[in-house]
Design an enzyme around this catalytic site. Sequence first.
Site, PDB file in Angstrom:
ATOM      1  N   SER A 139      -1.627 -13.259  -7.380  1.00 18.12           N
ATOM      2  CA  SER A 139      -1.622 -12.336  -6.252  1.00 18.12           C
ATOM      3  C   SER A 139      -2.826 -11.440  -6.439  1.00 18.12           C
ATOM      4  O   SER A 139      -3.356 -11.309  -7.551  1.00 18.12           O
ATOM      5  CB  SER A 139      -0.342 -11.498  -6.251  1.00 18.12           C
ATOM      6  OG  SER A 139      -0.459 -10.359  -5.420  1.00 18.12           O
ATOM      7  N   TYR A 152       6.231  -6.352 -10.639  1.00 17.07           N
ATOM      8  CA  TYR A 152       5.433  -7.392  -9.980  1.00 17.07           C
ATOM      9  C   TYR A 152       3.983  -7.342 -10.451  1.00 17.07           C
ATOM     10  O   TYR A 152       3.383  -8.367 -10.785  1.00 17.07           O
ATOM     11  CB  TYR A 152       5.519  -7.207  -8.464  1.00 17.07           C
ATOM     12  CG  TYR A 152       4.907  -8.313  -7.651  1.00 17.07           C
ATOM     13  CD1 TYR A 152       5.617  -9.485  -7.387  1.00 17.07           C
ATOM     14  CD2 TYR A 152       3.617  -8.196  -7.124  1.00 17.07           C
ATOM     15  CE1 TYR A 152       5.065 -10.508  -6.631  1.00 17.07           C
ATOM     16  CE2 TYR A 152       3.062  -9.211  -6.366  1.00 17.07           C
ATOM     17  CZ  TYR A 152       3.781 -10.357  -6.118  1.00 17.07           C
ATOM     18  OH  TYR A 152       3.235 -11.367  -5.367  1.00 17.07           O
ATOM     19  N   LYS A 156       2.084 -10.249 -12.565  1.00 17.84           N
ATOM     20  CA  LYS A 156       0.907 -10.936 -12.019  1.00 17.84           C
ATOM     21  C   LYS A 156      -0.328 -10.706 -12.880  1.00 17.84           C
ATOM     22  O   LYS A 156      -1.162 -11.603 -13.025  1.00 17.84           O
ATOM     23  CB  LYS A 156       0.672 -10.497 -10.575  1.00 17.84           C
ATOM     24  CG  LYS A 156       1.760 -10.931  -9.600  1.00 17.84           C
ATOM     25  CD  LYS A 156       1.954 -12.441  -9.596  1.00 17.84           C
ATOM     26  CE  LYS A 156       2.951 -12.886  -8.528  1.00 17.84           C
ATOM     27  NZ  LYS A 156       3.149 -14.355  -8.514  1.00 17.84           N
TER      28      LYS A 156
END
Length: 257
Positions: A139, A152, A156
Site C-alpha cells: 500500500s 495497518y 505494510k
Amino acid sequence: MRTRTVLITGSTSGIGLGIAHAFAAKGYNILFNGVEKNGGEIAAGVAERYQIRHLFSGADARSPQALREMVQQCVATFGSVDVLVNNAGIQHVSPVEDFPDDKWDDIIAINLSAAFHLAKAVWPVMKSQQFGRIINIASIHGLFASAFKSAYVAAKHGIVGLTKTLALEGAPFNITCNAICPGYVHTPLVEKQVQDQARAHNMSEERVMTEVFLAKQAVKSFIPMETVCAMVMLLAEDEPGTITGTALPLDGGWSAQ
C-alpha cells in the site's frame, strides 16, 4: 512449456479478484483463497469463464498451519507454485490509545505474518525449479503513514522490509520479490469507507473522495484496478528478473510530494 500456477490470497473479492481475472486470462492454474461464504462459487465462476484449472481454499490467514497446508494442496494438485501473490488484508481505524489489541493482532497476522509463512512454504519449490515470483500487495501506507492506522501502517511497512529481504535471499535462485504500493483503489471495501466518511462528516460522497481519500494525490482519481493488475502481470513474467526488492508506488503522485 507447462502451465504455470499462481496462488493468490484474498482473491475472491476486491483487488485480489481483479488479479485473479488477469492471471486467468493468461491461462494460469489458480489457487484462490478467501473468506467469503461463496468464495468457492466465485472461484469456480472465474475458472469456467477462462477455462482454467483451479482450486479454492478458505485457509485462515492467521493460521500458519492452514497456510502451509494450502501450499501443499497446491503443489499436490498442480505440481508447483510459480507465482505467489500476497494480497489478503484487513483494516481498522482507531486512535492508538483506543486501538483494540485483537484488531492489532489480526492485522499484523493477516497483512504481514501470512506473507512470511507463505513465502517460507513456497520457497523450497521455487528454489528447486530455479524460478519464483513473489508479489506483495502492500500500500502507499507501506511508504507513508496516516493517523489512526497504526497496525495497518506497521504491517505494510513490514511487508516492504520483508520484500527486500526475500529479494536478497532469492536472487541466486531466480526468485524475485517485489511490493506494489497502490493508493486508493475503488473496491467495494473502499466504497463502504467513502459512505461511512460521508455520513460521519456530513459531506457528499464526491467531496469525501476528493477532499479526504484523494487529498494527498496529485491526480484526483482512484487508482484503476487495471493498473495494479498490469503491474502484477509484468512482475510475474520471466523478463523482469532483475526487478526485485522494489516497492513500486502506484499512487497518483502521492509520493512525489
